[in-house]
Design an enzyme around this catalytic site. Structure first.
Site, PDB file in Angstrom:
ATOM      1  N   GLY A  15     -26.599   8.028  19.569  1.00  0.00           N
ATOM      2  CA  GLY A  15     -25.270   7.432  19.740  1.00  0.00           C
ATOM      3  C   GLY A  15     -25.176   6.326  20.774  1.00  0.00           C
ATOM      4  O   GLY A  15     -24.105   6.104  21.348  1.00  0.00           O
ATOM      5  N   ASN A  17     -25.289   3.146  20.146  1.00  0.00           N
ATOM      6  CA  ASN A  17     -24.370   2.139  19.585  1.00  0.00           C
ATOM      7  C   ASN A  17     -22.923   2.602  19.721  1.00  0.00           C
ATOM      8  O   ASN A  17     -22.037   1.803  20.044  1.00  0.00           O
ATOM      9  CB  ASN A  17     -24.710   1.843  18.122  1.00  0.00           C
ATOM     10  CG  ASN A  17     -25.811   0.815  17.993  1.00  0.00           C
ATOM     11  OD1 ASN A  17     -25.611  -0.355  18.300  1.00  0.00           O
ATOM     12  ND2 ASN A  17     -26.991   1.249  17.571  1.00  0.00           N
ATOM     13  N   ARG A  68     -24.295  15.261  -3.105  1.00  0.00           N
ATOM     14  CA  ARG A  68     -24.019  14.142  -2.189  1.00  0.00           C
ATOM     15  C   ARG A  68     -22.540  13.720  -2.257  1.00  0.00           C
ATOM     16  O   ARG A  68     -21.915  13.432  -1.243  1.00  0.00           O
ATOM     17  CB  ARG A  68     -24.918  12.973  -2.597  1.00  0.00           C
ATOM     18  CG  ARG A  68     -25.114  11.939  -1.524  1.00  0.00           C
ATOM     19  CD  ARG A  68     -26.033  10.847  -2.008  1.00  0.00           C
ATOM     20  NE  ARG A  68     -27.446  11.163  -1.878  1.00  0.00           N
ATOM     21  CZ  ARG A  68     -28.160  10.999  -0.764  1.00  0.00           C
ATOM     22  NH1 ARG A  68     -27.591  10.525   0.313  1.00  0.00           N
ATOM     23  NH2 ARG A  68     -29.431  11.305  -0.722  1.00  0.00           N
ATOM     24  N   HIS A 112     -28.331  -2.401  11.238  1.00  0.00           N
ATOM     25  CA  HIS A 112     -29.685  -2.065  10.790  1.00  0.00           C
ATOM     26  C   HIS A 112     -30.687  -2.721  11.744  1.00  0.00           C
ATOM     27  O   HIS A 112     -30.533  -3.902  12.084  1.00  0.00           O
ATOM     28  CB  HIS A 112     -29.877  -2.578   9.361  1.00  0.00           C
ATOM     29  CG  HIS A 112     -31.222  -2.265   8.810  1.00  0.00           C
ATOM     30  ND1 HIS A 112     -31.574  -0.987   8.415  1.00  0.00           N
ATOM     31  CD2 HIS A 112     -32.322  -3.035   8.618  1.00  0.00           C
ATOM     32  CE1 HIS A 112     -32.836  -0.998   7.997  1.00  0.00           C
ATOM     33  NE2 HIS A 112     -33.302  -2.225   8.110  1.00  0.00           N
ATOM     34  N   ASP A 148     -28.890  -1.141   2.452  1.00  0.00           N
ATOM     35  CA  ASP A 148     -28.957  -2.255   3.410  1.00  0.00           C
ATOM     36  C   ASP A 148     -28.920  -3.621   2.717  1.00  0.00           C
ATOM     37  O   ASP A 148     -29.609  -4.559   3.139  1.00  0.00           O
ATOM     38  CB  ASP A 148     -30.221  -2.134   4.290  1.00  0.00           C
ATOM     39  CG  ASP A 148     -30.261  -0.821   5.053  1.00  0.00           C
ATOM     40  OD1 ASP A 148     -29.202  -0.386   5.533  1.00  0.00           O
ATOM     41  OD2 ASP A 148     -31.341  -0.213   5.159  1.00  0.00           O
TER      42      ASP A 148
END
Ligand code: GAR
Length: 220
Positions: A15, A17, A68, A112, A148
Site C-alpha cells: 500500500g 501507492n 470471478r 503499472h 494493462d
C-alpha cells in the site's frame, strides 16, 4: 470549496501507492477524499495504512468466491455503496471483469510498474532487466477489458542500471509511482481528463516533457 472527488482504492499489498494518495489528500495537493479502501488480501499492509488514516476499510477475500464475476459484483456493490466517483487500483493483483468496468465506465484507473505497452502483466521489473531494457518506469492508465491495455494518462521513465536487481529497479520505479499517481488523480479531480479512442486528452494541457534521455549517457 468545490466538491472533493470521492475515490475508492483497491489494493492487495503493502500500500505505498495508497499512502502517497493519502499523504497528498492530507497536504491538500490532491482534491480528493478516499471513501473506502478495499482489499482482496486479509494480510494487506494497505489495511493498516488506511486504518491509521481513519479511512473505512473492507476486506473482500477473493478466495471466498468460486466465480470471478461474483467477487467483482461484491466489490462493485461496496464501491457503489460508498458512492465513489473514481476507482483507483493501487497494487490490486486481480484482473477485473467487464461487468466491473461497465459499472464505472472510464472511471477505473491503474498504475503499472513498466512503460506500457512493454511488459504488461505481473513480475515485470525482473522481465525488464532480463530483456536488457535500458529504461523502464511506470504507467498510469484507464482500465479497459484487456490486461494493462487501456488508454495512457501519464508515464514516468527511469533508467535500468547495470547493477540493478529486481528490487532496486522496483524501488526506483515506485518513487515515480508515488509522484505520478496522485498527480494523475488530481487532473481527473479537476475535470481535465477525457478519453478519445486510445488518446487521453488533458485540457487545459499540462506542459509536455521536453527532455530526451539516452542510457547509457552519450557523454562519456
Ligand atoms: C506497485 O509497483 C504497482 O505498480 C504494482 O504493484 C505495486 C504495489 O505496491 N502493480 C501491479 O503490478 C499491477 N499489476 P504498493 O502496494 O506499495 O502500492
Amino acid at each position: 470549496m468545490s466538491k472533493l472527488l470521492r475515490i475508492g482504492v483497491l489494493a492487495s499489498g503493502g500500500g505505498t501507492n495508497l499512502q502517497a494518495i493519502i499523504d497528498r489528500c492530507m497536504d491538500g495537493t490532491l482534491a480528493a477524499e478516499i471513501a473506502v479502501v478495499i482489499t482482496n488480501n486479509p494480510g494487506a499492509g494497505a489495511l493498516d495504512r488506511a486504518g491509521k488514516a481513519g479511512i473505512e476499510t473492507l476486506c473482500i477475500n477473493h478466495r471466498n468466491f468460486s466465480q470471478r464475476e461474483d467477487f467483482d459484483n461484491s466489490v462493485v456493490k461496496a464501491l457503489q455503496d460508498a458512492d465513489v466517483d473514481l476507482v483507483v487500483l493501487a497494487g490490486f493483483m486481480r484482473i477485473i471483469t467487464q461487468t466491473f468496468i461497465d459499472a464505472f465506465p472510464e472511471r477505473v484507473i491503474n498504475i503499472h510498474p513498466a512503460l506500457l505497452p512493454a511488459f504488461p502483466g505481473l513480475h515485470v521489473q525482473p522481465q525488464a532487466i532480463d530483456y536488457g531494457a535500458r529504461f523502464s518506469g511506470c504507467t498510469v492508465h484507464f482500465v479497459d477489458g484487456g490486461v494493462d491495455t487501456g488508454p495512457i494518462i501519464m508515464q514516468a521513465v527511469v533508467p535500468v542500471l547495470p547493477d540493478d536487481s529486481a528490487d532496486t529497479l522496483a524501488a526506483r520505479i515506485l518513487e515515480q509511482e508515488h509522484k505520478t499517481y496522485p498527480r494523475a488523480i488530481q487532473l481527473i479531480a479537476e475535470g481535465r481528463v477525457r478519453v478519445d479512442g486510445r488518446q487521453v486528452i488533458i485540457e487545459p494541457a499540462c506542459p509536455p516533457a521536453l527532455t530526451s534521455l539516452v542510457n547509457p549517457s552519450i557523454d562519456g
